[in-house]
Structure formats: C-alpha cells, structure tokens
Design a protein around this motif. Structure first.
Motif, PDB file in Angstrom:
ATOM      1  N   GLY A 112      43.347  34.564  51.804  1.00 34.22           N
ATOM      2  CA  GLY A 112      43.583  35.936  52.274  1.00 34.22           C
ATOM      3  C   GLY A 112      44.649  36.687  51.503  1.00 34.22           C
ATOM      4  O   GLY A 112      44.408  37.783  50.982  1.00 34.22           O
ATOM      5  N   LYS A 113      45.847  36.114  51.393  1.00 32.49           N
ATOM      6  CA  LYS A 113      46.945  36.794  50.681  1.00 32.49           C
ATOM      7  C   LYS A 113      46.619  36.975  49.204  1.00 32.49           C
ATOM      8  O   LYS A 113      46.864  38.028  48.626  1.00 32.49           O
ATOM      9  CB  LYS A 113      48.245  35.999  50.816  1.00 32.49           C
ATOM     10  CG  LYS A 113      48.898  36.091  52.158  1.00 32.49           C
ATOM     11  CD  LYS A 113      50.205  35.314  52.148  1.00 32.49           C
ATOM     12  CE  LYS A 113      50.814  35.260  53.513  1.00 32.49           C
ATOM     13  NZ  LYS A 113      52.047  34.468  53.520  1.00 32.49           N
ATOM     14  N   THR A 114      46.093  35.917  48.600  1.00 36.51           N
ATOM     15  CA  THR A 114      45.751  35.982  47.172  1.00 36.51           C
ATOM     16  C   THR A 114      44.725  37.072  46.920  1.00 36.51           C
ATOM     17  O   THR A 114      44.874  37.891  46.008  1.00 36.51           O
ATOM     18  CB  THR A 114      45.198  34.623  46.694  1.00 36.51           C
ATOM     19  OG1 THR A 114      46.204  33.635  46.893  1.00 36.51           O
ATOM     20  CG2 THR A 114      44.786  34.674  45.242  1.00 36.51           C
ATOM     21  N   TYR A 115      43.676  37.108  47.739  1.00 35.86           N
ATOM     22  CA  TYR A 115      42.628  38.101  47.549  1.00 35.86           C
ATOM     23  C   TYR A 115      43.122  39.514  47.863  1.00 35.86           C
ATOM     24  O   TYR A 115      42.695  40.467  47.222  1.00 35.86           O
ATOM     25  CB  TYR A 115      41.399  37.745  48.369  1.00 35.86           C
ATOM     26  CG  TYR A 115      40.551  36.644  47.748  1.00 35.86           C
ATOM     27  CD1 TYR A 115      40.983  35.921  46.629  1.00 35.86           C
ATOM     28  CD2 TYR A 115      39.316  36.325  48.275  1.00 35.86           C
ATOM     29  CE1 TYR A 115      40.213  34.924  46.069  1.00 35.86           C
ATOM     30  CE2 TYR A 115      38.530  35.331  47.706  1.00 35.86           C
ATOM     31  CZ  TYR A 115      38.978  34.636  46.614  1.00 35.86           C
ATOM     32  OH  TYR A 115      38.208  33.658  46.054  1.00 35.86           O
ATOM     33  N   ASP A 116      44.012  39.650  48.832  1.00 33.98           N
ATOM     34  CA  ASP A 116      44.592  40.969  49.112  1.00 33.98           C
ATOM     35  C   ASP A 116      45.364  41.476  47.895  1.00 33.98           C
ATOM     36  O   ASP A 116      45.295  42.652  47.549  1.00 33.98           O
ATOM     37  CB  ASP A 116      45.514  40.919  50.332  1.00 33.98           C
ATOM     38  CG  ASP A 116      44.742  40.812  51.646  1.00 33.98           C
ATOM     39  OD1 ASP A 116      43.512  41.029  51.639  1.00 33.98           O
ATOM     40  OD2 ASP A 116      45.378  40.486  52.668  1.00 33.98           O
ATOM     41  N   THR A 117      46.095  40.575  47.234  1.00 38.88           N
ATOM     42  CA  THR A 117      46.821  40.946  46.013  1.00 38.88           C
ATOM     43  C   THR A 117      45.854  41.349  44.915  1.00 38.88           C
ATOM     44  O   THR A 117      46.052  42.370  44.234  1.00 38.88           O
ATOM     45  CB  THR A 117      47.713  39.772  45.539  1.00 38.88           C
ATOM     46  OG1 THR A 117      48.648  39.459  46.573  1.00 38.88           O
ATOM     47  CG2 THR A 117      48.447  40.118  44.255  1.00 38.88           C
ATOM     48  N   LEU A 118      44.795  40.559  44.734  1.00 38.37           N
ATOM     49  CA  LEU A 118      43.784  40.888  43.721  1.00 38.37           C
ATOM     50  C   LEU A 118      43.151  42.249  43.985  1.00 38.37           C
ATOM     51  O   LEU A 118      42.975  43.057  43.080  1.00 38.37           O
ATOM     52  CB  LEU A 118      42.687  39.824  43.692  1.00 38.37           C
ATOM     53  CG  LEU A 118      43.006  38.513  43.021  1.00 38.37           C
ATOM     54  CD1 LEU A 118      41.871  37.520  43.232  1.00 38.37           C
ATOM     55  CD2 LEU A 118      43.248  38.721  41.543  1.00 38.37           C
ATOM     56  N   LYS A 119      42.800  42.504  45.240  1.00 32.92           N
ATOM     57  CA  LYS A 119      42.182  43.789  45.601  1.00 32.92           C
ATOM     58  C   LYS A 119      43.134  44.946  45.317  1.00 32.92           C
ATOM     59  O   LYS A 119      42.727  45.974  44.774  1.00 32.92           O
ATOM     60  CB  LYS A 119      41.764  43.797  47.065  1.00 32.92           C
ATOM     61  CG  LYS A 119      40.542  42.963  47.358  1.00 32.92           C
ATOM     62  CD  LYS A 119      40.221  42.985  48.849  1.00 32.92           C
ATOM     63  CE  LYS A 119      39.101  42.036  49.188  1.00 32.92           C
ATOM     64  NZ  LYS A 119      38.766  42.060  50.623  1.00 32.92           N
ATOM     65  N   ALA A 120      44.388  44.790  45.674  1.00 31.54           N
ATOM     66  CA  ALA A 120      45.373  45.856  45.441  1.00 31.54           C
ATOM     67  C   ALA A 120      45.530  46.117  43.946  1.00 31.54           C
ATOM     68  O   ALA A 120      45.589  47.274  43.508  1.00 31.54           O
ATOM     69  CB  ALA A 120      46.719  45.488  46.067  1.00 31.54           C
ATOM     70  N   ASP A 121      45.583  45.053  43.158  1.00 32.59           N
ATOM     71  CA  ASP A 121      45.698  45.205  41.699  1.00 32.59           C
ATOM     72  C   ASP A 121      44.451  45.869  41.127  1.00 32.59           C
ATOM     73  O   ASP A 121      44.543  46.747  40.257  1.00 32.59           O
ATOM     74  CB  ASP A 121      45.919  43.851  41.023  1.00 32.59           C
ATOM     75  CG  ASP A 121      47.288  43.257  41.304  1.00 32.59           C
ATOM     76  OD1 ASP A 121      48.167  43.966  41.830  1.00 32.59           O
ATOM     77  OD2 ASP A 121      47.474  42.056  40.996  1.00 32.59           O
ATOM     78  N   LEU A 122      43.288  45.469  41.596  1.00 32.38           N
ATOM     79  CA  LEU A 122      42.035  46.045  41.121  1.00 32.38           C
ATOM     80  C   LEU A 122      41.953  47.529  41.466  1.00 32.38           C
ATOM     81  O   LEU A 122      41.607  48.357  40.616  1.00 32.38           O
ATOM     82  CB  LEU A 122      40.844  45.296  41.720  1.00 32.38           C
ATOM     83  CG  LEU A 122      39.459  45.824  41.365  1.00 32.38           C
ATOM     84  CD1 LEU A 122      39.218  45.761  39.859  1.00 32.38           C
ATOM     85  CD2 LEU A 122      38.394  45.033  42.112  1.00 32.38           C
TER      86      LEU A 122
END
Length: 146
Positions: A112-122
C-alpha cells in the motif's frame, strides 16, 4: 504496466488537432484514418476530451479544435479525461490473494505505502508533461524523418 491505448490515441488526436485543426475541419472520420481506430472509439475519446474542456467540437457538421493552449494540457489531464482509472489500473494490487496465506493476508498492507508513493510520483511526472512538450518531440521526429 502500461498507459492505456485510449491515452495514446487521445494524444495522437490532440497532436493532429494542433497541427491541422485551425486549417481544416477535423472529424472523427479523419482522425479514425490517422489513428487506425474505429470512428466510434474516436468519438468516445473526443467526447471525453470535450467534457473535460480540452477540446471543442462543432455540432452538426463536426470539426474539433483545441480549447486550451498546448502548454495547459498535461498528459495527466488527458489520461484522466479518457480513462479516469488509468493510474489505478497501472499500479494496483491483485484482488484475490488467499486469506489462508500469511503473504496473501498482508500483501495489500505491505504494498500500500509503496504503491501510494509510486502513484504520487507518476501523477507528478504526468502533470509535468504537457502537450507543448509532446508537440516539440513530434516536430523533432518530423525533422529527423527528413
């Protein structure tokens, strides 16, 4: 993971509109020939872009044009206009992990946290890319073609 075909077709249409929209009547039929997509698909994409006020479409005889300057149209806005769940489809967690497996029970929380970071960066990256930049790349490709 990939950006939806709808997004690339929408960008294709926007480039075409930018290049030819002021000189000639750009219709879904014309865009269909350029993109290689069905005219109904093009009309759906144009409808989504119009709804988000990225383009205008003349009623009746048709003809689409950009409603905004290219530097105000971000890749993020285009993708969200034509496919609102594009980001979640690119970065998502599988929906049926086993509740009987310790990994399966916890994978959502773990990623969850990792993917939230990826989404925000994207999203930040997509917001920073504009149609103006994409048009510059297009013109560069044309120049190299010559």
């Amino acid at each position: 993971m990939h950006i939806s075909n709808k997004c690339s077709v929408a960008i294709h249409c926007l480039i075409f509109l930018s290049e030819y929209g002021e000189r000639e009547r750009v219709t879904s039929e014309l865009l269909s020939h350029s993109t290689g997509c069905n005219p109904v698909t093009i009309r759906n994409i144009l409808s989504a872009l119009k709804k988000d006020k990225i383009i205008t479409v003349k009623p009746g005889t048709g003809g689409a044009a950009l409603a905004l300057p290219p530097d105000e149209i971000s890749l993020h806005r285009v993708c969200l206009a034509v496919e609102p769940e594009a980001i979640d489809k690119m970065i998502g967690i599988h929906v049926s992990p086993s509740p009987f497996c310790p990994v399966g029970r916890n994978i959502g929380n773990v990623l969850g946290k990792t993917y939230d970071t990826l989404k925000a960066d994207l999203v930040a990256s997509m917001k920073s890319i504009t149609l103006k930049q994409i048009l510059a790349d297009y013109h560069e490709a044309l120049a190299e073609e010559r």
